[in-house]
Design an enzyme around this catalytic site. Structure first.
Site, short mmCIF file in Angstrom:
data_model
loop_
_atom_site.label_atom_id
_atom_site.label_comp_id
_atom_site.label_asym_id
_atom_site.label_seq_id
_atom_site.Cartn_x
_atom_site.Cartn_y
_atom_site.Cartn_z
CG ASN A 1 -0.82 3.33 -1.98
OD1 ASN A 1 -1.89 3.17 -1.37
ND2 ASN A 1 -0.73 4.08 -3.07
CD1 TRP A 2 -1.22 -2.05 2.22
CD2 TRP A 2 -3.02 -2.22 3.55
NE1 TRP A 2 -0.82 -2.64 3.40
CE2 TRP A 2 -1.91 -2.76 4.23
CE3 TRP A 2 -4.26 -2.22 4.19
CZ2 TRP A 2 -2.00 -3.28 5.52
CZ3 TRP A 2 -4.37 -2.73 5.48
CH2 TRP A 2 -3.25 -3.27 6.14
CE LYS A 3 -1.22 1.74 -5.90
NZ LYS A 3 -0.84 1.74 -7.31
CG HIS B 1 -1.00 7.46 -5.85
ND1 HIS B 1 -1.47 6.95 -7.04
CD2 HIS B 1 -0.05 6.61 -5.41
CE1 HIS B 1 -0.83 5.82 -7.30
NE2 HIS B 1 0.04 5.59 -6.33
CD GLU C 1 -3.22 4.16 -8.50
OE1 GLU C 1 -3.66 4.05 -7.34
OE2 GLU C 1 -2.34 3.41 -8.95
CD GLU D 1 4.10 5.99 -6.34
OE1 GLU D 1 4.35 4.90 -5.82
OE2 GLU D 1 2.93 6.44 -6.45
N GLY E 1 2.07 -0.52 -11.32
CA GLY E 1 1.20 -1.67 -11.56
C GLY E 1 1.42 -2.34 -12.91
CB SER F 1 6.71 -2.38 -11.14
OG SER F 1 5.47 -2.19 -11.79
P1 13P Z 1 2.90 -0.85 -7.68
O1 13P Z 1 4.01 -1.15 -6.70
O2 13P Z 1 1.77 -1.81 -7.60
O3 13P Z 1 3.43 -0.64 -9.05
O4 13P Z 1 2.27 0.55 -7.23
C1 13P Z 1 3.10 1.61 -6.95
C2 13P Z 1 2.30 2.69 -6.34
O5 13P Z 1 1.48 3.31 -6.98
C3 13P Z 1 2.51 2.97 -4.92
O6 13P Z 1 1.88 4.14 -4.54
#
Ligand code: 13P
Length: 251
Positions: A9-11, A96, A98, A168, A174, A214
């Site tokens: 997931n590049w966000k 997600h 976020e 998640e 993160g 993470s």
């Molecule tokens: P990280 O791997 O950066 O913790 O992010 C996880 C995530 O939100 C994947 O969708």
């Protein structure tokens, strides 16, 4: 049998040129490999078509990170599931944390997004997860159960088999703080039990449940060795081939 999947997931990272570059690099790195998992990359909307054209889509699936909860029409700035599918993308990350936290996506909206994704032959990667206070108050199982029941349990059994779930825990995203392999397995087994109770053993056994938060080269092998952890949804460590490849090869 359910699939093992490692999805990036590049966000909101990488401009178009950088994204194409990364996709091409990953494509090259995977070329000669025999993989034990499916690989997916979740890119910003504007990258989708170019990334689809830059990779061997039999090896790398391309995902959007969201889609609209409406079919079409006067919704300025939104991107529909049909539009995502028209780029050649095959997956869409939905729910997600976020998006739930910063863009106020509700269970009801997510239910619509899942429905529209399925109508357009996209595989939803549906994210669920509790925040730290919920875990500390021992409410994490209830939270996950509600998130699943409220957005997914109106699906038919047939549609439910088309979904991928991603657990998640928000406190692990993160933060560099990963759920332990035991915590991940405990929650994944709980999720599978919910699916068994609702849809039966055969269907539940065929649904992939990914872990996210993470996940990196150092912990992927241990996390993926759990019987109910069928892969990972990877944020930060998907932004470079050097970090993403060892996670893919953890299977
Ligand atoms: P990280 O791997 O950066 O913790 O992010 C996880 C995530 O939100 C994947 O969708």
């Amino acid at each position: 049998m359910r699939k093992n999947i490692v999805a990036g997931n590049w966000k909101m990272n990488k401009n178009l040129q950088e994204g194409i570059e990364l996709a091409k690099e990953l494509n090259e790195a995977l070329k000669e490999k025999t993989l034990k998992c499916e690989v997916v990359i979740g890119t910003p909307f504007i990258h989708l078509e170019s990334v689809v054209k830059s990779v061997d889509t039999t090896k790398i699936g391309v995902a959007a990170q969201n889609c609209a909860d409406k079919k079409s029409g006067a919704y300025t700035g939104e991107v529909s599931a049909e539009m995502v599918a028209s780029t050649g993308a095959k997956y869409v990350i939905l729910g997600h944390s976020e998006r739930r936290a910063y863009y106020h996506e509700t269970a009801e909206m997510l239910k619509e997004k899942v429905k529209l994704a399925l109508e357009n032959d996209l595989t939803p990667i549906f994210c669920i997860g509790e925040v730290l206070e919920e875990r500390e108050a021992n409410k994490h199982f209830d939270v996950i159960q509600s998130q699943i029941e409220e957005s997914l349990f109106e699906l038919s059994a047939e549609d439910c088999t088309k979904i991928v779930l991603a657990y998640e825990p928000v406190w692990a995203i993160g933060t560099g703080k990963t759920a332990t392999a035991a915590q991940a397995q405990e929650m994944h087994a709980f999720i599978r039990k919910l699916l068994v109770e609702k849809y039966g053993l055969e269907i539940a056994e065929n649904i992939s449940i990914l872990y996210g938060g993470s996940c990196n080269a150092g912990n992927a092998k241990e996390l993926f060795s759990n019987p109910d952890v069928d892969g990972g949804l990877i944020g930060g460590a998907s932004l470079g081939v050097d970090k993403f490849m060892p996670i893919i090869e953890a299977f």
